[in-house]
Design an enzyme around this catalytic site. Structure first.
Site, PDB file in Angstrom:
ATOM      1  N   GLY A  76       5.754   0.879  -4.920  1.00 44.69           N
ATOM      2  CA  GLY A  76       6.764   0.434  -3.961  1.00 44.69           C
ATOM      3  C   GLY A  76       6.580  -1.026  -3.589  1.00 44.69           C
ATOM      4  N   GLY A 115       8.597  -5.974   0.849  1.00 43.14           N
ATOM      5  CA  GLY A 115       7.886  -5.503   2.030  1.00 43.14           C
ATOM      6  C   GLY A 115       6.376  -5.536   1.942  1.00 43.14           C
ATOM      7  N   GLY A 130       4.315  -3.679   0.312  1.00 42.32           N
ATOM      8  CA  GLY A 130       3.786  -3.574  -1.043  1.00 42.32           C
ATOM      9  C   GLY A 130       3.748  -4.911  -1.751  1.00 42.32           C
ATOM     10  N   SER A 158       1.503   5.646   8.540  1.00 46.48           N
ATOM     11  CA  SER A 158       2.304   5.011   9.587  1.00 46.48           C
ATOM     12  C   SER A 158       1.811   5.502  10.938  1.00 46.48           C
ATOM     13  CB  SER A 158       3.787   5.371   9.423  1.00 46.48           C
ATOM     14  OG  SER A 158       4.532   5.044  10.581  1.00 46.48           O
ATOM     15  N   TYR A 215      10.144  12.000   7.854  1.00 49.84           N
ATOM     16  CA  TYR A 215       9.282  10.866   7.524  1.00 49.84           C
ATOM     17  C   TYR A 215       7.923  11.010   8.207  1.00 49.84           C
ATOM     18  CZ  TYR A 215       7.517   6.043   7.594  1.00 49.84           C
ATOM     19  OH  TYR A 215       6.736   4.921   7.478  1.00 49.84           O
TER      20      TYR A 215
END
Length: 263
Positions: free
Chosen positions: A14, A18, A20, A141, A154
């Protein structure tokens, strides 16, 4: 303190944008040979070109593969046979009413956010163990420990990564391979910027100004009172994947601006 990853191959999933992409750039700066993965070929190409343009002598290549299924994971492994450092960053997210989230959507979130990391870890960890050195990091997260009600699918997948990471660290005990989880808080990634874009235009504020105001409502427990940058998060990932972090494993490492109200 200087971090050197010379001679190491790092795969960042990914990484087309961002966190990544910021991580892949820092790895390249540290001397690693970096594989940038994303499901979007155009993003892979753009990220690789950008890193080459900004990091002199960068050893970086791209690997386009959709990790939301077993075949996509196999495609990545076929393109990147060697891996010393694996950063499982690929993920999807959205705001959604719990009662409107379908079974198919739940399954998709599990496939992308959890099973991609399971499959890649299963592919690469045995060789790391034989070499007596390796690093695996799962990007979770702060939602993993605060579970926002408007992002239940999520948040649930990010909680699962904590257990997966801890268990894999135990599996690799005594091998010189570490497995950890990094928990970012609100971060100004391209995806978050896209969510704010319409409101920024409407209010005439800057991205940073709007983000600061949003935190007062969305994450009032924030101590920094600002969104993190992708580089803020990437810095912790870089350290965790370095030889300097050899005694850190099975850990959940927060870079959330103090949002999670726990000690």
């Amino acid at each position: 303190m200087q971090i050197t990853l010379n001679g190491k191959t790092a795969i960042v999933t990914g990484a087309g944008q961002g966190i990544g992409k910021a991580t892949a750039r820092l790895f390249a700066e540290a001397g690693a040979q970096v594989v940038v993965n994303d499901r979007d070929a155009a993003r892979v190409t753009a990220a690789v070109e950008d890193i080459r343009a900004t990091v002199p002598g960068a050893q970086v290549s791209g690997a386009t593969a959709d990790l939301g299924n077993a075949e996509g994971c196999r495609q990545l492994v076929d393109q990147a046979r060697t891996c010393d450092i694996l950063v499982n960053n690929a993920a999807i997210y959205e705001n959604a009413d719990f009662f409107e989230i379908s079974d198919d959507s739940w399954q998709t979130y599990f496939d992308v956010n959890i099973m991609s990391g399971v499959r890649l870890s299963r592919a690469y960890l045995p060789t790391m163990g034989k070499r007596n050195w390796g690093r695996v990091v799962f990007i979770s997260s702060e939602c993993a420990i605060s579970t926002p009600p408007d992002m239940m699918h999520y948040g649930t997948t990010k909680t699962a990564l904590l257990g997966l990471s801890r268990g894999l660290a135990k599996v690799m005990a005594g091998t010189g391979v570490t497995v950890n989880t990094v928990l970012p808080g609100p971060t100004l990634s391209e995806g978050v910027k896209a969510l704010f874009e319409e409101e920024i235009r409407r209010t005439g504020t800057t991205l940073e100004e709007y983000g600061t105001e949003m935190l007062k409502t969305l994450r009032p427990s924030s101590i920094t009172k600002r969104f993190a940058t992708c580089e803020d998060v990437a810095n912790l990932i870089l350290y965790t994947c370095s030889p300097l972090a050899s005694a850190t494993t099975g850990a959940a490492l927060r870079v959330d601006g103090g949002v999670a109200d726990s000690i």
